[in-house]
Design a protein around this motif. Structure first.
Motif, PDB file in Angstrom:
ATOM      1  N   THR A  35      -2.264   1.482  -0.756  1.00  0.00           N
ATOM      2  CA  THR A  35      -1.265   2.275  -0.036  1.00  0.00           C
ATOM      3  C   THR A  35      -0.470   1.390   0.915  1.00  0.00           C
ATOM      4  O   THR A  35       0.760   1.497   0.990  1.00  0.00           O
TER       5      THR A  35
ATOM      6  N   GLY B  40      -9.116   1.577  -1.096  1.00  0.00           N
ATOM      7  CA  GLY B  40      -7.837   2.082  -1.601  1.00  0.00           C
ATOM      8  C   GLY B  40      -6.721   1.973  -0.581  1.00  0.00           C
ATOM      9  O   GLY B  40      -5.541   1.989  -0.948  1.00  0.00           O
TER      10      GLY B  40
ATOM     11  N   ALA C 156      -5.514  10.771   7.640  1.00  0.00           N
ATOM     12  CA  ALA C 156      -5.440   9.761   8.706  1.00  0.00           C
ATOM     13  C   ALA C 156      -4.006   9.259   8.898  1.00  0.00           C
ATOM     14  O   ALA C 156      -3.601   8.962  10.028  1.00  0.00           O
ATOM     15  N   ILE C 157      -3.232   9.171   7.832  1.00  0.00           N
ATOM     16  CA  ILE C 157      -1.825   8.768   7.968  1.00  0.00           C
ATOM     17  C   ILE C 157      -1.083   9.802   8.821  1.00  0.00           C
ATOM     18  O   ILE C 157      -0.324   9.442   9.736  1.00  0.00           O
TER      19      ILE C 157
ATOM     20  N   PHE D 125     -11.014   4.830   7.846  1.00  0.00           N
ATOM     21  CA  PHE D 125      -9.678   5.405   7.875  1.00  0.00           C
ATOM     22  C   PHE D 125      -8.850   5.000   9.089  1.00  0.00           C
ATOM     23  O   PHE D 125      -7.745   5.507   9.276  1.00  0.00           O
TER      24      PHE D 125
ATOM     25  N   LEU E  89      -1.482   2.815   9.432  1.00  0.00           N
ATOM     26  CA  LEU E  89      -0.297   2.870   8.565  1.00  0.00           C
ATOM     27  C   LEU E  89       0.614   4.025   8.990  1.00  0.00           C
ATOM     28  O   LEU E  89       1.837   3.852   9.079  1.00  0.00           O
ATOM     29  N   GLY E  90       0.028   5.180   9.246  1.00  0.00           N
ATOM     30  CA  GLY E  90       0.846   6.317   9.682  1.00  0.00           C
ATOM     31  C   GLY E  90       1.562   6.019  10.985  1.00  0.00           C
ATOM     32  O   GLY E  90       2.737   6.369  11.161  1.00  0.00           O
TER      33      GLY E  90
ATOM     34  N   GLN F 154       3.605   0.618   0.694  1.00  0.00           N
ATOM     35  CA  GLN F 154       4.523   1.049   1.749  1.00  0.00           C
ATOM     36  C   GLN F 154       5.288  -0.110   2.375  1.00  0.00           C
ATOM     37  O   GLN F 154       6.376   0.068   2.912  1.00  0.00           O
TER      38      GLN F 154
ATOM     39  N   SER G 125      -2.360  11.725  11.014  1.00  0.00           N
ATOM     40  CA  SER G 125      -2.895  11.633  12.375  1.00  0.00           C
ATOM     41  C   SER G 125      -2.257  10.471  13.124  1.00  0.00           C
ATOM     42  O   SER G 125      -1.920  10.591  14.311  1.00  0.00           O
TER      43      SER G 125
ATOM     44  N   ALA H 163      -8.356  11.633   2.096  1.00  0.00           N
ATOM     45  CA  ALA H 163      -8.602  11.360   3.517  1.00  0.00           C
ATOM     46  C   ALA H 163      -7.601  10.352   4.074  1.00  0.00           C
ATOM     47  O   ALA H 163      -7.331  10.343   5.280  1.00  0.00           O
ATOM     48  N   GLU H 164      -7.065   9.495   3.216  1.00  0.00           N
ATOM     49  CA  GLU H 164      -5.988   8.610   3.674  1.00  0.00           C
ATOM     50  C   GLU H 164      -4.819   9.434   4.190  1.00  0.00           C
ATOM     51  O   GLU H 164      -4.211   9.093   5.215  1.00  0.00           O
TER      52      GLU H 164
ATOM     53  N   GLU I 259     -13.767  13.525   7.389  1.00  0.00           N
ATOM     54  CA  GLU I 259     -12.725  12.902   8.208  1.00  0.00           C
ATOM     55  C   GLU I 259     -12.009  13.958   9.062  1.00  0.00           C
ATOM     56  O   GLU I 259     -11.670  13.706  10.226  1.00  0.00           O
TER      57      GLU I 259
ATOM     58  N   ALA J 221     -14.589   9.046  11.043  1.00  0.00           N
ATOM     59  CA  ALA J 221     -13.720   8.767   9.888  1.00  0.00           C
ATOM     60  C   ALA J 221     -13.791   7.298   9.504  1.00  0.00           C
ATOM     61  O   ALA J 221     -12.767   6.622   9.342  1.00  0.00           O
TER      62      ALA J 221
ATOM     63  N   ASN K 115     -12.960   2.326   2.329  1.00  0.00           N
ATOM     64  CA  ASN K 115     -11.624   2.818   1.966  1.00  0.00           C
ATOM     65  C   ASN K 115     -10.788   1.661   1.412  1.00  0.00           C
ATOM     66  O   ASN K 115      -9.720   1.362   1.906  1.00  0.00           O
TER      67      ASN K 115
ATOM     68  N   VAL L 291       4.433   9.039   1.155  1.00  0.00           N
ATOM     69  CA  VAL L 291       3.375   8.044   1.026  1.00  0.00           C
ATOM     70  C   VAL L 291       2.383   8.542  -0.017  1.00  0.00           C
ATOM     71  O   VAL L 291       1.681   9.543   0.201  1.00  0.00           O
ATOM     72  N   ARG L 292       2.326   7.871  -1.149  1.00  0.00           N
ATOM     73  CA  ARG L 292       1.328   8.217  -2.167  1.00  0.00           C
ATOM     74  C   ARG L 292       0.024   7.516  -1.799  1.00  0.00           C
ATOM     75  O   ARG L 292       0.028   6.313  -1.521  1.00  0.00           O
ATOM     76  N   VAL L 293      -1.079   8.247  -1.793  1.00  0.00           N
ATOM     77  CA  VAL L 293      -2.358   7.679  -1.376  1.00  0.00           C
ATOM     78  C   VAL L 293      -3.349   7.674  -2.536  1.00  0.00           C
ATOM     79  O   VAL L 293      -3.135   8.346  -3.552  1.00  0.00           O
ATOM     80  N   ALA L 294      -4.432   6.930  -2.338  1.00  0.00           N
ATOM     81  CA  ALA L 294      -5.449   6.800  -3.367  1.00  0.00           C
ATOM     82  C   ALA L 294      -6.597   7.786  -3.162  1.00  0.00           C
ATOM     83  O   ALA L 294      -7.418   7.980  -4.066  1.00  0.00           O
ATOM     84  N   ARG L 295      -6.678   8.354  -1.983  1.00  0.00           N
ATOM     85  CA  ARG L 295      -7.749   9.297  -1.662  1.00  0.00           C
ATOM     86  C   ARG L 295      -7.212  10.212  -0.572  1.00  0.00           C
ATOM     87  O   ARG L 295      -6.478   9.780   0.318  1.00  0.00           O
TER      88      ARG L 295
ATOM     89  N   SER M  97      -5.689   3.794   7.497  1.00  0.00           N
ATOM     90  CA  SER M  97      -4.666   4.787   7.148  1.00  0.00           C
ATOM     91  C   SER M  97      -3.994   5.310   8.410  1.00  0.00           C
ATOM     92  O   SER M  97      -2.784   5.560   8.425  1.00  0.00           O
ATOM     93  N   PHE M  98      -4.763   5.483   9.464  1.00  0.00           N
ATOM     94  CA  PHE M  98      -4.213   5.909  10.754  1.00  0.00           C
ATOM     95  C   PHE M  98      -3.173   4.882  11.230  1.00  0.00           C
ATOM     96  O   PHE M  98      -2.066   5.243  11.661  1.00  0.00           O
TER      97      PHE M  98
END
Lengths: 200, 168
Positions: free
Chosen positions: A83, A79, B53-54, A48, A54-55, A87, B56, B49-50, B80, A45, A77, B43-47, A51-52
């Motif tokens: 995000t 983008g 992963a968020i 990402f 962030l979560g 947040q 996860s 796969a985000e 992903e 991934a 990524n 959580v609003r994402v741009a793609r 993003s992980f």
């Protein structure tokens, strides 16, 4: 500065932070520096880990989360910066090891080689705390303040590309074992329940 | 209670605290319902796969999460889902519009309708179709199955469910 030196310094200043590492060089060097199981090392991934992280940061708002990203992964990524900025996770610090090459595959040049200003991109995305650090002594001087400031912050560590392949070996476990070692480490440290009473 | 409110109520029963989304028009009302209050962190994402992963990352924080997207978005994040979730056995619960069904007369959804389920089967990702309002009560079982099977689980919402019987 070299990537290894920058990551060694980050590791020494990480305090109680939980790290999430982009795959390849970032993950391998963080493992070499810390041997820590309370870090998640991406194996796939690409892009990402951000993003992980962030979560994870949103789920554990009292826990500092450090993302050890790399420029190749960030470009997969971009983008994620939108995000993260939206947040506003105060416990999230985003570090980017930037060497301008895909080091893990032998140091091949990256897209838009040498022209990308990641800090400008992050600021335009909404990060108010963003900077580039290119010298090891500057990094050592600034890291305590970076560690102490509110997130989200974005710090590019400009490092020298190295020729050929880096030979730092990856962590010695993978796949489901990484899931359980990381999850159990977080359960022990923070008293949370990642896995249920039957272990899944 | 409308369909979005019913699904939202089931998600709260599951203990969902984080939702990451990128809308298509079928899942948009549910996303807006989630965003309407603070019980679930949205959580609003741009793609897409985000969002995967968020969710996860949230799993390792001990927080139950859901990713919402359209069928086309699901196709964009299969890499992903394979290299993060399948590889590490990390459950992720996805709510996805079942586009390209026989009552979805949109030419740009045709491939999604034909190939999405075979793709999930190739990866061995379980899925469950919610077609009628009375099926919505199955969501907690689906969520638990996702955790138990430790992999991506797709909950499909059909056109009949989200648009109503006989919608144009």
């Amino acid at each position: 500065m070299k990537a290894r030196e920058a990551i060694d310094l980050l590791a020494r200043h990480r305090g109680d932070a939980v790290a999430v590492c982009a795959l390849g060089m970032a993950a391998n060097e963080w493992w070499a520096a810390t041997k820590s199981e309370d870090a998640f090392y991406m194996h796939g991934a690409m892009g990402f880990a951000a993003s992980f992280a962030l979560g994870l940061a949103l789920s554990l708002p009292q826990v500092p989360v450090w993302l050890i990203n790399a420029d190749g992964s960030l470009c997969m990524n971009l983008g994620c910066l939108l995000t993260e900025a939206a947040q506003g996770a105060r416990n999230l610090k985003h570090f980017v090891i930037a060497n301008g090459v895909y080091q893990t595959v032998g140091g091949l040049a990256m897209v838009n080689e040498g022209r990308t200003d990641y800090v400008a991109i992050a600021r335009a995305a909404g990060f108010s705390r963003a900077r580039t650090i290119a010298a090891l002594d500057d990094l050592e001087r600034q890291l305590p303040a970076i560690a102490a400031e509110d997130g989200p912050s974005f710090t590019v560590l400009q490092v020298e590309p190295e020729s050929g392949f880096l030979r730092t070996p990856p962590m010695t476990y993978e796949g489901p074992e990484m899931k359980y070692r990381f999850g159990r480490a977080l359960e022990r440290r923070f008293g949370i329940e990642v896995f249920g009473p039957q272990g899944y | 209670m409308d369909v979005s409110a019913q699904i939202y109520a089931e998600l709260t029963k599951c203990g969902v605290k984080v939702a990451a989304s990128l809308p298509d028009d079928w899942v948009a009302p549910l996303i807006e319902r989630i965003a309407a209050d603070n019980r679930i962190r949205h959580v609003r994402v741009a793609r897409e796969a985000e969002a995967v992963a968020i969710c996860s990352g949230a799993f390792f924080g001990g927080v139950r999460a859901v990713a919402l997207m359209g069928a086309t978005g699901l196709l964009t994040c299969t890499g992903e889902l394979a290299t993060l979730n399948l590889r590490h056995q990390i459950p992720v619960f996805l709510i996805v519009s079942q586009r390209g069904s026989i009552d979805d007369h949109r030419i740009y959804q045709e491939v999604q309708g034909r190939r999405t389920i075979p793709l999930l089967q190739a990866y061995d990702f379980p899925y469950h179709v919610v077609d009628r309002p009375e099926d919505i009560a199955s969501i907690p079982d689906a969520f638990e199955t996702c955790r138990l099977q430790k992999r991506p689980f797709v909950l499909f919402l059909t056109r009949r469910l989200v648009k109503g019987e006989g919608a144009a």
